[in-house]
Design an enzyme around this catalytic site. Structure first.
Site, mmCIF file in Angstrom:
data_model
loop_
_atom_site.group_PDB
_atom_site.id
_atom_site.type_symbol
_atom_site.label_atom_id
_atom_site.label_comp_id
_atom_site.label_asym_id
_atom_site.label_seq_id
_atom_site.Cartn_x
_atom_site.Cartn_y
_atom_site.Cartn_z
ATOM 1 N N HIS A 1 0.995 -0.974 -0.505
ATOM 2 C CA HIS A 1 -0.319 0.198 0.063
ATOM 3 C C HIS A 1 0.957 1.202 0.136
ATOM 4 O O HIS A 1 1.861 1.069 0.734
ATOM 5 C CB HIS A 1 -0.832 0.207 0.534
ATOM 6 C CG HIS A 1 -1.618 1.217 1.373
ATOM 7 N ND1 HIS A 1 -3.089 1.503 0.352
ATOM 8 C CD2 HIS A 1 -1.711 2.372 2.206
ATOM 9 C CE1 HIS A 1 -3.527 2.196 0.638
ATOM 10 N NE2 HIS A 1 -2.374 3.249 1.841
ATOM 11 N N ASP B 1 -15.064 2.492 7.869
ATOM 12 C CA ASP B 1 -14.176 3.362 6.903
ATOM 13 C C ASP B 1 -14.603 4.132 5.919
ATOM 14 O O ASP B 1 -14.346 5.314 5.755
ATOM 15 C CB ASP B 1 -13.004 2.512 5.973
ATOM 16 C CG ASP B 1 -12.130 3.498 6.048
ATOM 17 O OD1 ASP B 1 -11.047 4.612 6.503
ATOM 18 O OD2 ASP B 1 -11.738 3.948 4.627
ATOM 19 N N ARG C 1 -14.567 12.557 8.022
ATOM 20 C CA ARG C 1 -13.709 13.034 8.325
ATOM 21 C C ARG C 1 -13.140 13.943 6.773
ATOM 22 O O ARG C 1 -13.068 15.130 6.871
ATOM 23 C CB ARG C 1 -12.350 12.277 8.143
ATOM 24 C CG ARG C 1 -12.494 11.188 9.030
ATOM 25 C CD ARG C 1 -11.594 10.329 9.197
ATOM 26 N NE ARG C 1 -9.617 10.804 9.124
ATOM 27 C CZ ARG C 1 -8.899 9.723 8.376
ATOM 28 N NH1 ARG C 1 -8.996 8.419 7.871
ATOM 29 N NH2 ARG C 1 -8.012 9.882 8.147
ATOM 30 N N SER D 1 -7.298 4.007 9.531
ATOM 31 C CA SER D 1 -8.617 3.789 8.721
ATOM 32 C C SER D 1 -7.570 2.869 7.375
ATOM 33 O O SER D 1 -8.150 1.779 6.337
ATOM 34 C CB SER D 1 -8.379 5.187 7.461
ATOM 35 O OG SER D 1 -9.160 5.438 6.280
ATOM 36 N N LYS E 1 -8.369 -1.887 6.409
ATOM 37 C CA LYS E 1 -8.777 -2.296 4.747
ATOM 38 C C LYS E 1 -7.830 -3.070 4.056
ATOM 39 O O LYS E 1 -8.578 -4.500 3.642
ATOM 40 C CB LYS E 1 -9.086 -0.834 4.140
ATOM 41 C CG LYS E 1 -10.720 -0.128 3.674
ATOM 42 C CD LYS E 1 -9.250 1.054 2.661
ATOM 43 C CE LYS E 1 -9.248 2.069 3.576
ATOM 44 N NZ LYS E 1 -9.107 3.386 2.865
HETATM 45 N N1 URA Z 1 -5.761 6.646 2.774
HETATM 46 C C1 URA Z 1 -6.564 6.182 3.944
HETATM 47 O O1 URA Z 1 -7.315 5.375 3.004
HETATM 48 N N2 URA Z 1 -7.343 6.691 4.533
HETATM 49 C C2 URA Z 1 -6.661 7.531 5.074
HETATM 50 O O2 URA Z 1 -7.005 8.224 6.402
HETATM 51 C C3 URA Z 1 -5.942 8.219 4.600
HETATM 52 C C4 URA Z 1 -5.203 8.006 3.131
#
Ligand code: URA
Length: 439
Positions: free
Chosen positions: A85, A164, A171, A186, A190
């Site tokens: 990621h 999320d 957010r 977050s 995932k």
């Molecule tokens: N990417 C995400 O998946 N979540 C965040 O809070 C910031 C960047």
């Protein structure tokens, strides 16, 4: 689950108190069911932005998010499962060549990516610029897809980590994105929902990244690595530079072209360096390579024999995409117009501002300001001069691929300020900043 008073919990967090694991689990469940209202969650998020989270709260928050929906079960896939990621940057298309390279070495890569928002691009938008390609891979397709090809190139499914999606939207609308615990939970909820054996993170630092300083990026990387470790998922993070764009091409189809160059053994040096570093890390983490040297040999072999390119071709075709694009027998769609940006004086490039260039690509129509915006895949910028390069007055700095004169006029002021030159030589800054291990 016992009932709680959300107002009492918000007050406690506001006043720097600690929430218990049960309370955190209740908050996420009650928000998902609608019992905790958006305005209450927004207030709690703002308290978290200011007060942070303890390790216990962060662990409980991530776990509750992770279990807010379906979690993949990939235990039937016979290979080790490793994903990567990136926290996001400009021109960062590394996932596209990296995933098939690692898959061609025998590691299963259940890649799940998102769309671009703001100045950073999204892997999903780039892949969707291949005609016919569909990133909609239902959860039930992961085990057969990974077993057969060791690779799926999927978009975030609605059923995984639904909390999320809802919390991120809040957010975004309430000024509560910049919080290391909220960003970490977050991202990690995932990634952990993919049932991985290991995770490699590319935490970008600099003008074009979320994290502007090495100190902030280090804290984010350490926080995510610790979440991975607590969850039993070995996680390694690399901090890498994002003051200038990665590679030379920015824009969706342009980035597919550059990804194909990497898979064919070419491409710009910075793209090769990051792709190779992260591939070596994934191969060692998987146990398929016994050390970095062995991993590096595997990388070289699958690129030089064309095995990685063939892997990408197979998966693109499997997911409805046109394999002639990967073969190079059909070109990707290109924008109708070009504009060349030229150096105004002799000198050495000191700045090639990733944020300005990323925002310019959004203004050309290549990115989104709002989640529902439609992206023009053909537009973008091709860089001809990056930090450290010597230029003479009138030399090309970049070529802009654009669709309408209005979009060009809107992007040009940003691009004209993106380059700065100085009279003395400039050393290109290091790309790899540090490595943080949560094994
Ligand atoms: N990417 C995400 O998946 N979540 C965040 O809070 C910031 C960047």
């Amino acid at each position: 689950m016992p009932n709680h008073s959300i107002v009492e919990l918000i007050r406690r967090k506001r006043d720097n108190g600690e929430l218990t694991g049960d309370e955190v689990a209740w908050i996420i469940a009650a928000f998902t069911s609608g019992e905790v209202k958006k305005y209450q969650m927004s207030a709690l998020l703002m308290a978290i932005v200011w007060r942070g989270m303890t390790d216990g709260e962060l662990s409980a928050w991530t776990d509750a998010m992770l279990h807010s929906g379906e979690v993949l079960d990939l235990s039937a896939v016979p290979m080790p499962k490793i994903d990567k990621h990136s926290t996001g940057g400009v021109g960062d298309k590394v996932s596209i060549p990296l995933a098939p390279i690692v898959a061609a070495c025998g590691v299963a890569v259940p890649m799940m990516s998102g769309r671009g928002l703001g100045h950073t691009g999204g892997t999903l938008d780039k892949l969707e610029s291949i005609p016919g390609f569909s990133p909609f891979v239902p959860p039930a397709q992961f085990v057969p897809g990974l077993t057969e090809h060791q690779l799926v190139l999927a978009g975030q499914t609605e059923t995984l980590v639904p909390a999320d999606k809802a919390i991120y939207a809040l957010r975004d609308a309430s000024g509560t994105v910049p919080s290391i615990p909220l960003i970490s939970s977050s991202i990690m909820s995932k990634k952990l929902s993919e049932d991985l054996d290991g995770l490699v993170l590319d935490v970008k630092v600099g003008k074009g990244a979320f994290m502007k300083s090495v100190a902030e990026a280090t804290e984010l990387a350490e926080t995510m690595a610790a979440i991975g470790k607590r969850h039993g998922t070995p996680t390694v993070a690399h901090l890498t530079a994002m003051d200038q764009p990665l590679g030379n091409k920015i824009g969706n189809t342009l980035e597919i072209e550059e990804s194909l160059d990497i898979l064919r053994g070419g491409g710009p040096a910075d793209m090769i360096e990051i792709t190779r570093t992260l591939a070596v890390e994934m191969l060692v983490l998987s146990g398929i390579a016994r050390d970095a040297d062995a991993a590096f040999s595997m990388y070289r072999r699958v690129v030089s024999t064309g095995a990685a390119l063939a892997k990408f071709r197979d998966v693109v075709e499997e997911q409805g995409g046109d394999p002639a694009i990967v073969d190079g027998t059909r070109p990707l769609a290109d924008a109708p117009h070009r504009h060349t940006l030229r150096a105004r004086s002799d000198g050495f490039v000191r700045d090639c501002d990733a944020l300005a260039i990323g925002m310019a690509v959004v203004r050309l129509g290549g990115g989104r300001v709002a989640a529902e915006d439609v992206v023009d895949p053909t537009v973008g910028v091709v860089l001809a001069a990056k930090v450290g390069d010597e230029v003479a007055e009138g030399d090309e700095l970049a070529t802009i691929h654009y669709s309408t004169p209005d979009q060009l006029a809107s992007a040009l002021p940003l691009l004209e300020q993106a380059w700065a030159t100085v009279p003395h030589p400039v050393e290109a800054p290091p790309l790899l900043i540090s490595r943080i291990s949560g094994r």
